[in-house]
Design a protein around this motif. Structure first.
Motif, PDB file in Angstrom:
ATOM      1  N   THR A   1       2.778   3.809 -12.965  1.00 48.46           N
ATOM      2  CA  THR A   1       3.304   3.777 -11.540  1.00 48.46           C
ATOM      3  C   THR A   1       4.812   3.552 -11.818  1.00 48.46           C
ATOM      4  O   THR A   1       5.101   3.143 -13.034  1.00 48.46           O
ATOM      5  CB  THR A   1       2.633   2.481 -10.762  1.00 48.46           C
TER       6      THR A   1
ATOM      7  N   GLY B   1       0.869  -1.274   0.007  1.00 52.69           N
ATOM      8  CA  GLY B   1      -0.149  -0.009   0.033  1.00 52.69           C
ATOM      9  C   GLY B   1       0.821   1.264   0.024  1.00 52.69           C
ATOM     10  O   GLY B   1       0.293   2.571   0.118  1.00 52.69           O
ATOM     11  N   SER B   2       2.099   1.067  -0.004  1.00 52.89           N
ATOM     12  CA  SER B   2       2.970   2.302   0.091  1.00 52.89           C
ATOM     13  C   SER B   2       3.069   2.935  -1.234  1.00 52.89           C
ATOM     14  O   SER B   2       3.619   4.361  -1.106  1.00 52.89           O
ATOM     15  CB  SER B   2       4.337   1.817   0.472  1.00 52.89           C
TER      16      SER B   2
ATOM     17  N   ASN C   1       0.100  -2.085   4.211  1.00 52.39           N
ATOM     18  CA  ASN C   1       1.297  -2.856   4.302  1.00 52.39           C
ATOM     19  C   ASN C   1       2.247  -2.365   3.357  1.00 52.39           C
ATOM     20  O   ASN C   1       1.986  -1.709   2.496  1.00 52.39           O
ATOM     21  CB  ASN C   1       0.766  -4.545   3.948  1.00 52.39           C
ATOM     22  N   TYR C   2       3.637  -2.471   3.702  1.00 48.01           N
ATOM     23  CA  TYR C   2       4.564  -2.235   2.742  1.00 48.01           C
ATOM     24  C   TYR C   2       5.947  -3.299   3.321  1.00 48.01           C
ATOM     25  O   TYR C   2       5.788  -4.030   4.265  1.00 48.01           O
ATOM     26  CB  TYR C   2       5.185  -0.788   3.068  1.00 48.01           C
TER      27      TYR C   2
ATOM     28  N   PRO D   1      -5.748  -4.762 -14.297  1.00 46.42           N
ATOM     29  CA  PRO D   1      -5.461  -3.435 -15.001  1.00 46.42           C
ATOM     30  C   PRO D   1      -4.673  -3.597 -16.012  1.00 46.42           C
ATOM     31  O   PRO D   1      -3.837  -4.585 -16.063  1.00 46.42           O
ATOM     32  CB  PRO D   1      -4.701  -2.626 -13.923  1.00 46.42           C
TER      33      PRO D   1
ATOM     34  N   LEU E   1       6.164   0.385 -14.375  1.00 49.64           N
ATOM     35  CA  LEU E   1       6.518   0.432 -15.716  1.00 49.64           C
ATOM     36  C   LEU E   1       8.008   1.119 -15.900  1.00 49.64           C
ATOM     37  O   LEU E   1       8.222   0.869 -17.130  1.00 49.64           O
ATOM     38  CB  LEU E   1       5.570   1.779 -16.448  1.00 49.64           C
TER      39      LEU E   1
ATOM     40  N   ILE F   1      -5.212  -8.221  -6.895  1.00 46.60           N
ATOM     41  CA  ILE F   1      -4.931  -7.386  -8.138  1.00 46.60           C
ATOM     42  C   ILE F   1      -4.116  -8.325  -9.154  1.00 46.60           C
ATOM     43  O   ILE F   1      -2.920  -8.708  -9.189  1.00 46.60           O
ATOM     44  CB  ILE F   1      -4.034  -6.169  -7.807  1.00 46.60           C
ATOM     45  N   SER F   2      -4.857  -8.743 -10.142  1.00 49.82           N
ATOM     46  CA  SER F   2      -3.983  -9.448 -11.312  1.00 49.82           C
ATOM     47  C   SER F   2      -3.583  -8.359 -12.404  1.00 49.82           C
ATOM     48  O   SER F   2      -3.198  -7.295 -12.086  1.00 49.82           O
ATOM     49  CB  SER F   2      -5.070 -10.464 -11.858  1.00 49.82           C
TER      50      SER F   2
ATOM     51  N   GLY G   1       3.123  -7.018  -5.524  1.00 51.99           N
ATOM     52  CA  GLY G   1       3.484  -7.811  -6.689  1.00 51.99           C
ATOM     53  C   GLY G   1       4.679  -7.317  -7.291  1.00 51.99           C
ATOM     54  O   GLY G   1       5.151  -5.995  -7.060  1.00 51.99           O
TER      55      GLY G   1
ATOM     56  N   SER H   1       9.447  -2.430   2.104  1.00 50.39           N
ATOM     57  CA  SER H   1      10.792  -1.743   2.287  1.00 50.39           C
ATOM     58  C   SER H   1      10.831  -0.196   2.467  1.00 50.39           C
ATOM     59  O   SER H   1      11.633   0.371   3.105  1.00 50.39           O
ATOM     60  CB  SER H   1      11.737  -2.104   1.044  1.00 50.39           C
TER      61      SER H   1
ATOM     62  N   LYS I   1       0.319 -13.981 -13.324  1.00 46.91           N
ATOM     63  CA  LYS I   1      -0.878 -13.327 -13.046  1.00 46.91           C
ATOM     64  C   LYS I   1      -2.228 -14.178 -13.996  1.00 46.91           C
ATOM     65  O   LYS I   1      -3.262 -13.952 -13.077  1.00 46.91           O
ATOM     66  CB  LYS I   1      -1.066 -11.926 -13.970  1.00 46.91           C
TER      67      LYS I   1
ATOM     68  N   ILE J   1      -0.491   1.497  -7.423  1.00 45.86           N
ATOM     69  CA  ILE J   1      -1.929   1.290  -7.364  1.00 45.86           C
ATOM     70  C   ILE J   1      -2.397   0.914  -5.823  1.00 45.86           C
ATOM     71  O   ILE J   1      -3.459   1.323  -5.411  1.00 45.86           O
ATOM     72  CB  ILE J   1      -2.014   0.029  -8.013  1.00 45.86           C
TER      73      ILE J   1
HETATM   74  P1  NAP Z   1       4.638  -0.722  -7.495  1.00 39.54           P
HETATM   75  O1  NAP Z   1       4.622   0.766  -7.912  1.00 39.54           O
HETATM   76  O2  NAP Z   1       5.946  -1.045  -7.989  1.00 39.54           O
HETATM   77  O3  NAP Z   1       4.438  -0.750  -6.255  1.00 39.54           O
HETATM   78  C1  NAP Z   1       4.647  -1.912  -5.622  1.00 39.54           C
HETATM   79  C2  NAP Z   1       4.110  -2.336  -4.365  1.00 39.54           C
HETATM   80  O4  NAP Z   1       4.068  -3.761  -3.686  1.00 39.54           O
HETATM   81  C3  NAP Z   1       5.098  -1.381  -3.403  1.00 39.54           C
HETATM   82  O5  NAP Z   1       4.230  -0.911  -2.189  1.00 39.54           O
HETATM   83  C4  NAP Z   1       5.681  -2.674  -2.785  1.00 39.54           C
HETATM   84  O6  NAP Z   1       6.408  -2.315  -1.218  1.00 39.54           O
HETATM   85  C5  NAP Z   1       5.000  -3.713  -2.488  1.00 39.54           C
HETATM   86  N1  NAP Z   1       5.642  -4.827  -2.419  1.00 39.54           N
HETATM   87  C6  NAP Z   1       6.283  -5.524  -3.462  1.00 39.54           C
HETATM   88  N2  NAP Z   1       6.608  -6.816  -2.789  1.00 39.54           N
HETATM   89  C7  NAP Z   1       6.200  -7.292  -1.754  1.00 39.54           C
HETATM   90  C8  NAP Z   1       5.928  -7.833  -0.682  1.00 39.54           C
HETATM   91  N3  NAP Z   1       6.770  -9.059  -0.901  1.00 39.54           N
HETATM   92  N4  NAP Z   1       5.522  -7.758   0.525  1.00 39.54           N
HETATM   93  C9  NAP Z   1       4.757  -6.652   0.721  1.00 39.54           C
HETATM   94  N5  NAP Z   1       4.717  -5.674  -0.048  1.00 39.54           N
HETATM   95  C10 NAP Z   1       5.425  -5.837  -1.271  1.00 39.54           C
HETATM   96  O7  NAP Z   1       3.740  -1.822  -8.332  1.00 39.54           O
HETATM   97  P2  NAP Z   1       2.155  -1.078  -9.029  1.00 39.54           P
HETATM   98  O8  NAP Z   1       2.378  -0.802 -10.483  1.00 39.54           O
HETATM   99  O9  NAP Z   1       1.411  -0.273  -8.028  1.00 39.54           O
HETATM  100  O10 NAP Z   1       1.425  -2.630  -9.009  1.00 39.54           O
HETATM  101  C11 NAP Z   1       0.521  -2.838  -7.827  1.00 39.54           C
HETATM  102  C12 NAP Z   1      -0.124  -4.150  -8.432  1.00 39.54           C
HETATM  103  O11 NAP Z   1      -0.735  -4.054  -9.513  1.00 39.54           O
HETATM  104  C13 NAP Z   1       0.958  -5.586  -8.659  1.00 39.54           C
HETATM  105  O12 NAP Z   1       0.412  -6.479  -8.280  1.00 39.54           O
HETATM  106  C14 NAP Z   1       1.078  -5.398 -10.240  1.00 39.54           C
HETATM  107  O13 NAP Z   1       1.420  -6.709 -10.789  1.00 39.54           O
HETATM  108  C15 NAP Z   1      -0.325  -4.884 -10.633  1.00 39.54           C
HETATM  109  N6  NAP Z   1      -0.328  -4.252 -11.897  1.00 39.54           N
HETATM  110  C16 NAP Z   1       0.413  -3.345 -12.265  1.00 39.54           C
HETATM  111  C17 NAP Z   1       0.312  -2.771 -13.486  1.00 39.54           C
HETATM  112  C18 NAP Z   1       1.136  -1.472 -14.006  1.00 39.54           C
HETATM  113  O14 NAP Z   1       1.057  -1.205 -15.105  1.00 39.54           O
HETATM  114  N7  NAP Z   1       1.386  -0.627 -12.896  1.00 39.54           N
HETATM  115  C19 NAP Z   1      -0.607  -3.219 -14.586  1.00 39.54           C
HETATM  116  C20 NAP Z   1      -1.577  -4.450 -14.071  1.00 39.54           C
HETATM  117  C21 NAP Z   1      -1.213  -4.963 -12.698  1.00 39.54           C
HETATM  118  P3  NAP Z   1       7.688  -1.064  -1.065  1.00 39.54           P
HETATM  119  O15 NAP Z   1       7.275   0.392  -1.438  1.00 39.54           O
HETATM  120  O16 NAP Z   1       7.702  -0.934   0.575  1.00 39.54           O
HETATM  121  O17 NAP Z   1       8.695  -1.665  -1.955  1.00 39.54           O
END
Ligand code: NAP
Length: 249
Positions: free
Chosen positions: A192, A15-16, A37-38, A187, A195, A142-143, A94, A40, A161, A19
């Motif tokens: 974010t 959640g840090s 939850n986060y 999505p 990418l 979240i797939s 993820g 790092s 996914k 998305i």
């Molecule tokens: P992001 O900006 O990289 O953020 C990832 C988040 O997941 C961060 O809050 C990170 O925490 C946390 N995280 C990673 N591994 C973890 C673990 N083992 N335990 C607890 N927290 C963990 O990613 P995002 O783009 O927001 O993606 C969120 C979800 O949407 C993912 O499942 C991704 O696959 C899915 N998604 C993303 C996209 C896209 O284009 N962005 C598209 C489709 C689906 P820290 O900040 O503490 O590192």
């Protein structure tokens, strides 16, 4: 434990940022006490928490690697101790991995599968133990659109996914008779850190290939999660809502 019988509690993994952050902020606006939850980025999680509290909402942060069973256990013990309930779990944490299939070793497949599935399994199993006595709860996974339409260079991620989407359906099938609704959100490209670029030109170019003409924003994903979490969405079970800006048309 909070004695407020009207309190609703939501946990968002990852959640840090990105998305997950948008989902935390949206669910807080919807009236949930949000557990952010986060793994790092402590400062980023603190910032989300401060924003929510600044807007009059309720939230707290918890560091746990969603893929480590002891850490997940500790997080759920803390939720039980503070609230004694959980209404919504969003399995959002993820990772992605970019490489052509031919160049992706099996060890990397395992790593990506573990990162994208194990946290969902561990957190969901722990959440179910809180939700069963309530006879209610919503789990939203979240797939990704890549799960149904794999992208070149993202085979390990796309396969993980796809598995997550079908895991959601299996969970939904088993849990609906217990009052727990499981759904997934898939999505397409969303702006974010995942990418890997902030470059406006590159992001605009990505969006031009999508019928709506742009990539998604995190708050658009959060809006769908908010809807799926609503207790009056009772008949929506085991669905995967694709947010693709018309990409499947
Ligand atoms: P992001 O900006 O990289 O953020 C990832 C988040 O997941 C961060 O809050 C990170 O925490 C946390 N995280 C990673 N591994 C973890 C673990 N083992 N335990 C607890 N927290 C963990 O990613 P995002 O783009 O927001 O993606 C969120 C979800 O949407 C993912 O499942 C991704 O696959 C899915 N998604 C993303 C996209 C896209 O284009 N962005 C598209 C489709 C689906 P820290 O900040 O503490 O590192």
């Amino acid at each position: 434990m909070s004695g407020d019988s009207t309190e609703k509690v939501a946990l968002v993994t990852g959640g840090s940022r990105g998305i997950g952050r948008a989902i935390c902020e949206r669910l807080a606006k919807d009236g949930y006490t949000v557990v952010i939850n986060y793994v790092s980025r402590h400062d980023a999680a603190m910032c989300v928490c401060a924003n929510i509290k600044g807007d009059g909402g309720h939230a707290w942060i918890y560091r746990a690697n969603a893929c480590e069973s002891d850490e997940v256990r500790g997080m759920f013990e803390e939720i039980r101790r503070r609230h004694g309930r959980l209404d919504v779990l969003v399995n959002n944490a993820g990772v992605t991995h970019s490489a052509l299939f031919a160049l992706t070793p099996w060890s990397k497949f395992l790593e990506v599968f573990e990162a994208n599935l194990k946290g969902t399994v561990l957190c969901s199993q722990a959440a179910i133990r809180l939700m069963l006595p309530q006879k209610s709860g919503a789990i939203i996974n979240i797939s990704s659109r890549s799960g149904s339409q794999p992208q070149i260079g993202l085979t390990a991620y796309s396969a993980s996914k796809a598995a997550l989407t079908n895991l959601s359906r299996g969970m939904a099938r088993e849990l609906i008779s217990k009052g727990i609704r499981v759904n997934a959100v898939a999505p397409a490209f969303t702006e974010t850190e995942m990418l890997g670029t902030n470059d406006r030109e590159a992001l605009t170019h990505m969006g031009q290939r999508i019928p709506i003409g742009r990539i998604a924003q995190a708050n658009e994903v959060a809006a769908v999660v908010s809807a799926l979490a609503r207790p009056d969405f009772t008949y929506v079970v085991g669905q995967c809502i694709e947010l693709d800006g018309g990409g499947s048309l």
